[in-house]
Design a protein around this motif. Sequence first.
Motif, mmCIF file in Angstrom:
data_model
loop_
_atom_site.group_PDB
_atom_site.id
_atom_site.type_symbol
_atom_site.label_atom_id
_atom_site.label_comp_id
_atom_site.label_asym_id
_atom_site.label_seq_id
_atom_site.Cartn_x
_atom_site.Cartn_y
_atom_site.Cartn_z
ATOM 1 N N PRO A 255 0.823 -1.216 0.000
ATOM 2 C CA PRO A 255 0.000 0.000 0.000
ATOM 3 C C PRO A 255 0.849 1.253 0.000
ATOM 4 O O PRO A 255 2.001 1.264 0.407
ATOM 5 C CB PRO A 255 -0.800 -0.135 1.301
ATOM 6 N N GLY A 256 0.227 2.335 -0.455
ATOM 7 C CA GLY A 256 0.928 3.616 -0.446
ATOM 8 C C GLY A 256 1.778 3.812 -1.688
ATOM 9 O O GLY A 256 1.971 2.911 -2.507
ATOM 10 N N ARG A 257 2.301 5.007 -1.800
ATOM 11 C CA ARG A 257 3.131 5.363 -2.941
ATOM 12 C C ARG A 257 4.546 4.834 -2.776
ATOM 13 O O ARG A 257 5.144 4.954 -1.701
ATOM 14 C CB ARG A 257 3.202 6.882 -3.051
ATOM 15 N N PRO A 258 5.134 4.257 -3.833
ATOM 16 C CA PRO A 258 6.545 3.884 -3.755
ATOM 17 C C PRO A 258 7.413 5.120 -3.535
ATOM 18 O O PRO A 258 7.045 6.233 -3.929
ATOM 19 C CB PRO A 258 6.833 3.254 -5.125
ATOM 20 N N LEU A 259 8.555 4.912 -2.910
ATOM 21 C CA LEU A 259 9.482 6.012 -2.680
ATOM 22 C C LEU A 259 9.852 6.692 -3.992
ATOM 23 O O LEU A 259 9.995 7.927 -4.047
ATOM 24 C CB LEU A 259 10.739 5.499 -1.974
ATOM 25 N N ALA A 260 9.988 5.913 -5.058
ATOM 26 C CA ALA A 260 10.369 6.500 -6.350
ATOM 27 C C ALA A 260 9.339 7.519 -6.824
ATOM 28 O O ALA A 260 9.695 8.537 -7.423
ATOM 29 C CB ALA A 260 10.534 5.400 -7.394
ATOM 30 N N ASP A 261 8.065 7.271 -6.563
ATOM 31 C CA ASP A 261 7.027 8.235 -6.951
ATOM 32 C C ASP A 261 7.180 9.527 -6.165
ATOM 33 O O ASP A 261 7.085 10.632 -6.724
ATOM 34 C CB ASP A 261 5.644 7.646 -6.689
ATOM 35 N N ARG A 262 7.399 9.414 -4.872
ATOM 36 C CA ARG A 262 7.527 10.613 -4.043
ATOM 37 C C ARG A 262 8.777 11.410 -4.428
ATOM 38 O O ARG A 262 8.751 12.643 -4.449
ATOM 39 C CB ARG A 262 7.554 10.219 -2.564
ATOM 40 N N LEU A 263 9.849 10.697 -4.741
ATOM 41 C CA LEU A 263 11.061 11.385 -5.179
ATOM 42 C C LEU A 263 10.856 12.062 -6.531
ATOM 43 O O LEU A 263 11.397 13.147 -6.775
ATOM 44 C CB LEU A 263 12.223 10.394 -5.256
ATOM 45 N N ALA A 264 10.067 11.440 -7.404
ATOM 46 C CA ALA A 264 9.802 12.035 -8.715
ATOM 47 C C ALA A 264 9.054 13.361 -8.566
ATOM 48 O O ALA A 264 9.336 14.327 -9.288
ATOM 49 C CB ALA A 264 9.002 11.065 -9.581
ATOM 50 N N VAL A 265 8.100 13.408 -7.635
ATOM 51 C CA VAL A 265 7.381 14.664 -7.394
ATOM 52 C C VAL A 265 8.343 15.729 -6.870
ATOM 53 O O VAL A 265 8.327 16.883 -7.314
ATOM 54 C CB VAL A 265 6.220 14.435 -6.406
ATOM 55 N N THR A 266 9.175 15.334 -5.934
ATOM 56 C CA THR A 266 10.140 16.283 -5.362
ATOM 57 C C THR A 266 11.096 16.804 -6.433
ATOM 58 O O THR A 266 11.354 18.019 -6.513
ATOM 59 C CB THR A 266 10.936 15.611 -4.231
ATOM 60 N N TRP A 267 11.612 15.923 -7.266
ATOM 61 C CA TRP A 267 12.547 16.324 -8.313
ATOM 62 C C TRP A 267 11.860 17.246 -9.324
ATOM 63 O O TRP A 267 12.429 18.237 -9.787
ATOM 64 C CB TRP A 267 13.109 15.070 -8.992
ATOM 65 N N ALA A 268 10.606 16.910 -9.680
ATOM 66 C CA ALA A 268 9.860 17.759 -10.611
ATOM 67 C C ALA A 268 9.649 19.156 -10.029
ATOM 68 O O ALA A 268 9.764 20.159 -10.743
ATOM 69 C CB ALA A 268 8.520 17.111 -10.953
ATOM 70 N N ALA A 269 9.347 19.224 -8.737
ATOM 71 C CA ALA A 269 9.134 20.525 -8.098
ATOM 72 C C ALA A 269 10.423 21.337 -8.086
ATOM 73 O O ALA A 269 10.408 22.542 -8.352
ATOM 74 C CB ALA A 269 8.601 20.331 -6.679
ATOM 75 N N LEU A 270 11.526 20.673 -7.787
ATOM 76 C CA LEU A 270 12.808 21.384 -7.735
ATOM 77 C C LEU A 270 13.234 21.877 -9.117
ATOM 78 O O LEU A 270 13.812 22.963 -9.255
ATOM 79 C CB LEU A 270 13.886 20.476 -7.143
ATOM 80 N N ARG A 271 12.940 21.066 -10.134
ATOM 81 C CA ARG A 271 13.283 21.452 -11.506
ATOM 82 C C ARG A 271 12.236 22.386 -12.124
ATOM 83 O O ARG A 271 12.446 22.923 -13.196
ATOM 84 C CB ARG A 271 13.423 20.211 -12.383
ATOM 85 N N ARG A 272 11.087 22.503 -11.438
ATOM 86 C CA ARG A 272 9.954 23.286 -11.930
ATOM 87 C C ARG A 272 9.471 22.779 -13.275
ATOM 88 O O ARG A 272 9.160 23.544 -14.184
ATOM 89 C CB ARG A 272 10.312 24.774 -11.985
ATOM 90 N N ARG A 273 9.364 21.458 -13.392
ATOM 91 C CA ARG A 273 8.875 20.831 -14.599
ATOM 92 C C ARG A 273 7.798 19.840 -14.237
ATOM 93 O O ARG A 273 8.039 18.828 -13.596
ATOM 94 C CB ARG A 273 9.990 20.116 -15.370
ATOM 95 N N ALA A 274 6.567 20.153 -14.648
ATOM 96 C CA ALA A 274 5.441 19.246 -14.404
ATOM 97 C C ALA A 274 4.481 19.272 -15.595
ATOM 98 O O ALA A 274 3.487 18.646 -15.577
ATOM 99 C CB ALA A 274 4.707 19.652 -13.120
#
Length: 274
Positions: A255-274
């Motif tokens: 259950p829950g989001r894999p760590l890779a998904d959460r890291l992908a959101v964080t990386w996208a936010a830092l790069r400002r690309r979504a």
Amino acid sequence: MAAPALSPLARIAREQDPDRFLCALFAPAERREALFALIAYNAELARARAMASRPMAALIRLQWWRDTVAEAAARPPPRHEVAGPLAMAIRAGALDPADLAAMADAREAETEELPFPTREGFHAYLRGTAGRFAIAAGRLLGAPAEALPGLEARGVAYGAAGVLRAAPALARQGRCLLPADLLAAHGLSAEAAARDPGAPAWRALARDLLDGGGLAAPPAGRLPAAWIAAALPAVLARRDARRLRRSGLAAPPRPGRPLADRLAVTWAALRRRA
């Protein structure tokens, strides 16, 4: 230095909608509480049918929220853990009552006993729920009018992937949100989602819905930091879509989001690309 404690509203948002809560953490600090109120309100609408013993009870619950939104500017906020902060956000001008009312209206489709007859009805439902949420979040964060259609498309993609992910669980409750014409085209039924969610036919349906149905998330683009939080669910939508095309509706191994998904959101936010 310890991280600041979450407000009661933030805890509700995290518990009820961890995906959007994660995305909201990348909004400007002064806008987060209003965004948490939007997330919690959306979760209350989504729970209306699940918490009701019959469709009429769900409709009454949705009407209570519509009344709360309509009366927010004229009456003191109700003593409710979500309705109170929501009314305050409306009175402060952070949330548009028209967006909130439209979100409640769209949820009425979930009270129907039968699935959507056509893809067109399903698309309208997604635009009114996840798509309208993205628009409301964008307005709250200061996105310009010309950016709202792109945010809506990202929200719709997130909503479509979410419906597919939830299909087996809903089928076990005797419910289905997938369009009947699409199910028939692939020789599937709601019951089949519970029996064999990883079947090849479900993979074909997911590809058809997400690609042929125009519900794939738009390509990632560079966005202003001030309102990128409204677009970040698209990062998860793209990752979900890849899994759905590959594995059908089979449930994730844990259950829950894999760590890779959460890291992908964080990386996208830092790069400002979504």
